[in-house]
Design an enzyme around this catalytic site. Structure first.
Site, PDB file in Angstrom:
ATOM      1  N   HIS A 260       1.396  -1.166  -0.327  1.00 29.93           N
ATOM      2  CA  HIS A 260      -0.193  -0.044   0.242  1.00 29.93           C
ATOM      3  C   HIS A 260       0.661   1.123  -0.191  1.00 29.93           C
ATOM      4  O   HIS A 260       0.884   2.039  -0.953  1.00 29.93           O
ATOM      5  CB  HIS A 260      -0.716  -0.169   0.661  1.00 29.93           C
ATOM      6  CG  HIS A 260      -1.669   1.111   1.473  1.00 29.93           C
ATOM      7  ND1 HIS A 260      -1.326   2.608   2.139  1.00 29.93           N
ATOM      8  CD2 HIS A 260      -2.921   1.631   1.030  1.00 29.93           C
ATOM      9  CE1 HIS A 260      -2.302   3.488   1.833  1.00 29.93           C
ATOM     10  NE2 HIS A 260      -3.809   2.685   1.290  1.00 29.93           N
ATOM     11  N   CYS A 261       2.300   1.140   0.886  1.00 31.04           N
ATOM     12  CA  CYS A 261       2.840   2.472   0.507  1.00 31.04           C
ATOM     13  C   CYS A 261       3.745   2.991  -0.201  1.00 31.04           C
ATOM     14  O   CYS A 261       3.071   4.198  -0.525  1.00 31.04           O
ATOM     15  CB  CYS A 261       3.881   2.144   2.353  1.00 31.04           C
ATOM     16  SG  CYS A 261       3.392   1.664   3.924  1.00 31.04           S
ATOM     17  N   LEU A 262       4.419   2.622  -0.893  1.00 35.52           N
ATOM     18  CA  LEU A 262       5.122   3.078  -1.859  1.00 35.52           C
ATOM     19  C   LEU A 262       4.054   3.839  -3.286  1.00 35.52           C
ATOM     20  O   LEU A 262       4.360   4.736  -3.502  1.00 35.52           O
ATOM     21  CB  LEU A 262       6.375   2.482  -2.150  1.00 35.52           C
ATOM     22  CG  LEU A 262       7.372   2.505  -0.991  1.00 35.52           C
ATOM     23  CD1 LEU A 262       8.746   1.484  -1.655  1.00 35.52           C
ATOM     24  CD2 LEU A 262       7.736   3.382  -0.014  1.00 35.52           C
ATOM     25  N   ASP A 265       0.930   5.599  -1.208  1.00 39.95           N
ATOM     26  CA  ASP A 265       0.809   6.626  -0.324  1.00 39.95           C
ATOM     27  C   ASP A 265       1.358   8.471  -1.024  1.00 39.95           C
ATOM     28  O   ASP A 265       1.315   9.484  -0.747  1.00 39.95           O
ATOM     29  CB  ASP A 265       1.557   6.422   1.123  1.00 39.95           C
ATOM     30  CG  ASP A 265       1.303   5.754   1.783  1.00 39.95           C
ATOM     31  OD1 ASP A 265      -0.656   5.265   0.788  1.00 39.95           O
ATOM     32  OD2 ASP A 265       1.228   4.853   2.821  1.00 39.95           O
ATOM     33  N   PRO A 266       2.325   7.901  -1.772  1.00 43.18           N
ATOM     34  CA  PRO A 266       2.721   9.266  -2.494  1.00 43.18           C
ATOM     35  C   PRO A 266       1.992  10.410  -2.737  1.00 43.18           C
ATOM     36  O   PRO A 266       1.887  11.189  -3.166  1.00 43.18           O
ATOM     37  CB  PRO A 266       4.238   9.140  -3.178  1.00 43.18           C
ATOM     38  CG  PRO A 266       4.377   7.742  -1.866  1.00 43.18           C
ATOM     39  CD  PRO A 266       3.474   7.181  -2.073  1.00 43.18           C
TER      40      PRO A 266
END
Length: 421
Positions: A260-262, A265-266
């Site tokens: 999910h993060c990279l 999120d940005p």
């Protein structure tokens, strides 16, 4: 002090949090709308690698952890933590899961209770979205009747060193009393809390962490592409650069970014900047372009390798090692391996994939075949692509039994049958 803690969402973030809170002595309700997921938890079956079945069984036997899909089980909570997904839909944040969680909690919110958002989102979400939803549904006033804060999750699935209990936890509140309440809860389950003055600062801190990684991974990915064309070993160059004891942090190339993060999120930060300030966040958008292109680069490298051997990719058998987005986990969310598989299938290859950790079905194409990691599978493949470097793979066997390997993680020695990304 023992509290009734509700954790909304029992995924890779919510389940470890619920278990840790129960271990710390709280009475925990793990709420999720996924009935199949809750059934597995009730039976003592964990789907998160960091939570063994035996650990779950102990808490269930003690009655300190209750997995449920019944909203009435949330009644009378002291603390509620929201750990639901925040995906992107057509490039825009989808906060519907947060909104749903807020509606569920609002009718059960009572004076003195504390609500914390952990889901990754853009700065301003807690105040602009959560406050009005909770106030409208409860008839209470945030900061006056109940506490509200934000604490970004820092779960790193499969990391044996940094776990929830020993990873510093950023905490915040919409006012001083809320910060105190939020920090007091996390002090019971983590060894170190890091208070910040506003929820917006806490929300931004999470996006900074992930954008930092996203941009630097994009940098080395682009370097890897150009270094290969220039005939320079980028991996040896990175080893040399990493010998500097100051001013450098090592990042390594790969087939793309996942989780999910990279990949997601940005984009929240980029979307917020674009919508609020009317400008583009150029670093994020460039990193998205480079990292998003890496699966295409992997397939292009494989095509060139087949051409060099005077063999067509169409009709050839390709074995993918790893479907998860990171090693030693079963998390395939946004995994670049899925995009590689999709591209290869579109080019007419017969694609098989081995991953001992990813047990759930993955959505790629009905023609993708799952298989076990065996010497026979390696030998039968015209090419093997190492996408996720699980420790469970026997890399000596991979090198020995395979006709050709494209190693996207630099786990093998280069040679006549092994190319490194």
């Amino acid at each position: 002090m023992k509290s009734k803690v509700v954790v909304v969402g029992q995924g890779y973030v919510g389940l470890p949090l619920a278990v840790r809170a129960a271990q710390a002595g709280h009475q925990v309700v793990g709420y999720d709308v996924d009935t199949d997921r809750v059934k597995r938890l009730v039976s003592g079956e964990s789907y998160v690698e960091d939570i063994p079945d035996a650990q779950l069984a102990v808490l269930l036997d003690r009655g300190t952890y209750l997995p449920t899909t019944d909203p009435t089980d949330l009644d009378g909570f002291d603390i509620a933590v929201v750990t639901v997904p925040t995906p992107l839909r057509d490039g825009a944040p989808d906060l519907s899961y947060i909104e749903s969680a807020a509606h569920t909690l609002a009718g059960r919110l009572r004076p003195g209770a504390t609500v914390v958002l952990e889901s990754t989102t853009y700065p301003g979400t807690t105040v602009e979205l959560l406050v009005p939803l909770l106030e409208e549904g409860s008839g209470l006033v945030a900061g006056q009747d109940f506490h509200l804060g934000y604490s970004p999750e820092r779960i790193d699935p499969g990391n044996p060193t940094w776990r929830l209990e020993n990873t510093p936890k950023v905490v915040s509140g919409i006012d001083a009393a809320s910060l105190t309440a939020v920090q007091a809860f996390y002090d019971t389950i983590t060894s170190n809390t890091v208070p910040v003055r506003t929820t917006e600062v806490a929300e931004l801190s999470k996006l900074i962490e992930n954008t930092f990684r996203h941009v630097n991974i994009a940098l080395v990915n682009e370097m890897a592409m150009y270094a290969h064309e220039l005939g320079v070993d980028v991996w040896e160059a990175l080893d040399a650069a990493a010998s500097k004891p100051f001013g450098f942090m090592r990042f390594t190339p790969g087939p793309g970014v996942g989780g999910h993060c990279l990949p997601v999120d940005p984009e929240y930060l980029s979307w917020r900047v674009r919508r609020t300030l009317g400008r583009s966040f150029q670093f994020v958008e460039l990193a998205n372009e480079i990292n998003g292109h890496m699966p295409d680069h992997v397939v292009q490298r494989l095509l060139l390798a087949f051409n060099a051997r005077r063999r067509p990719l169409a009709g050839s058998r390709v074995l993918l090692l790893g479907l998860a987005y990171k090693p030693n986990t079963g998390d395939a969310r946004e995994s670049p391996a899925l995009r590689v598989a999709e591209l290869l299938l579109g080019l007419g290859a017969e694609v098989r994939a081995a991953d001992p950790y990813v047990v759930e079905a993955v959505t790629v194409n009905s023609r993708l075949t799952r298989c076990d990691f065996t010497e026979e599978e390696l030998a039968a493949a015209d090419a093997v692509v190492l996408l996720t470097d699980h420790d469970a793979f026997d890399y000596e066997l991979v090198a020995r039994a395979s006709d050709f390997v494209l190693d996207c993680r630099h786990r093998l020695e280069t040679g006549p049958t092994v190319e490194v990304l």
